[in-house]
Write an enzyme that holds these catalytic residues in place. Structure first.
Site, PDB file in Angstrom:
ATOM      1  CD  GLU A 146      -0.618  -5.048  -9.777  1.00 22.41           C
ATOM      2  OE1 GLU A 146      -0.405  -6.018 -10.054  1.00 22.41           O
ATOM      3  OE2 GLU A 146      -1.781  -4.809  -8.912  1.00 22.41           O
ATOM      4  CG  ASP A 200      -2.075  -0.810   0.969  1.00 21.91           C
ATOM      5  OD1 ASP A 200      -2.076  -1.561  -0.170  1.00 21.91           O
ATOM      6  OD2 ASP A 200      -2.786  -1.340   2.132  1.00 21.91           O
TER       7      ASP A 200
END
Length: 291
Positions: free
Chosen positions: A205, A179
């Protein structure tokens, strides 16, 4: 009345006529509480009310009308013009201050509602992790940008980016590290594009970048700027140094018909991204799209 209000802690802006009053109430950062005389030179209080209420997108102004008129018809006319309250002259000072405190409470409630609405709007359009535009919002921006570009006869370019080997980061350092890396990647991508460009988290992502007024001639260089900004220096998480790179698919749209769906564009740039990843990663592959 001016002295009474100043002694009560109010900043008072006194105006000589209705036109000046409207000018003060319309300026950015102008008064939010207004005491308007019914009868004024140039514009009367009713007309000032109407014009203030006709504005859109500006903070609410709480208006109290001052009048010696006592008939119900006059009160109704003032309220219908946009007045929130009224006082008959001569005014009792304590009643005047009490009415203004009521106006302040209304304005505080209005500001709280606006803040809550803006917070909801932000949450509905932004990714909670990175603060970028979310999937739905960035696609909506893409449609809008393509429509404007078609009208102005200027190109729009898309970059679809994917963080290389991101699963390795999660496996080796945990999801908190993943994260944090995504937040840092998002910040670097935003830093690498112009103020008029848009960056969104496309999913996982992946990031989608919209480059306004960017054509084929500039596309490769603009994409390389993004790639270099991410890969040029290490990322850090809890003392660990991580090397992160991006693969990018790039596409420039030189002509567009607004009625067309955007899905073919997204498939084309996604195919370019897949080619970049399958041929070694940490690279840019440009594609072409023609109507």
């Amino acid at each position: 009345m001016e002295r009474i209000l100043q002694k009560s802690g109010y900043d008072v802006v006194a105006t000589a006529n209705g036109a000046h009053a409207l000018e003060e109430l319309s300026r950015e950062g102008g008064p939010r509480l207004a005491l308007l005389d019914w009868m004024m030179p140039e514009l009367d209080g009713l007309e000032v009310c109407r014009r203030v209420r006709s504005r859109h997108g500006q903070p609410y102004v709480y208006i109290t009308m001052l009048t010696s008129k006592l008939s119900n018809n006059d009160v109704v006319a003032g309220l219908e013009a946009g007045s929130d309250d009224y006082l008959t002259k001569p005014c009792n000072p304590e009643e005047l201050k009490a009415r203004l405190r009521t106006g302040q409470r209304v304005l505080h409630l209005e500001d709280d509602l606006v803040e809550a609405r803006e917070e909801m709007r932000y949450k509905a359009t932004h990714d909670a992790l990175t603060g970028l535009w979310n999937h739905g919002a960035i696609l909506s921006l893409l449609r809008n940008d393509l429509s404007r570009a078609a009208e102005d006869l200027v190109p729009v370019s898309l970059l679809l980016c994917d963080v290389d080997h991101f699963k390795r980061v999660n496996d080796a350092h945990g999801h908190l590290a993943g994260d944090e890396i995504l937040r840092q990647v998002a910040a670097r991508i935003e830093n690498s594009v112009g103020a008029s460009d848009a960056v969104g988290r496309y999913g996982g992502e992946e990031f989608l970048i919209l480059l306004k007024s960017c054509g084929r001639a500039q596309l490769k260089d603009r994409a390389e700027q993004v790639r270099n900004e991410v890969s040029c220096r290490s990322f850090f998480f809890e003392g660990a140094s991580l090397s992160i790179s991006l693969s990018l698919g790039a596409l420039s749209v030189e002509q567009w018909t607004p009625a067309l769906p955007i899905e073919p564009l997204l498939r084309t740039v996604d195919n370019a991204l897949y080619h970049a990843k399958s041929t070694g990663r940490n690279r840019v592959v440009c594609s072409d799209f023609r109507i």
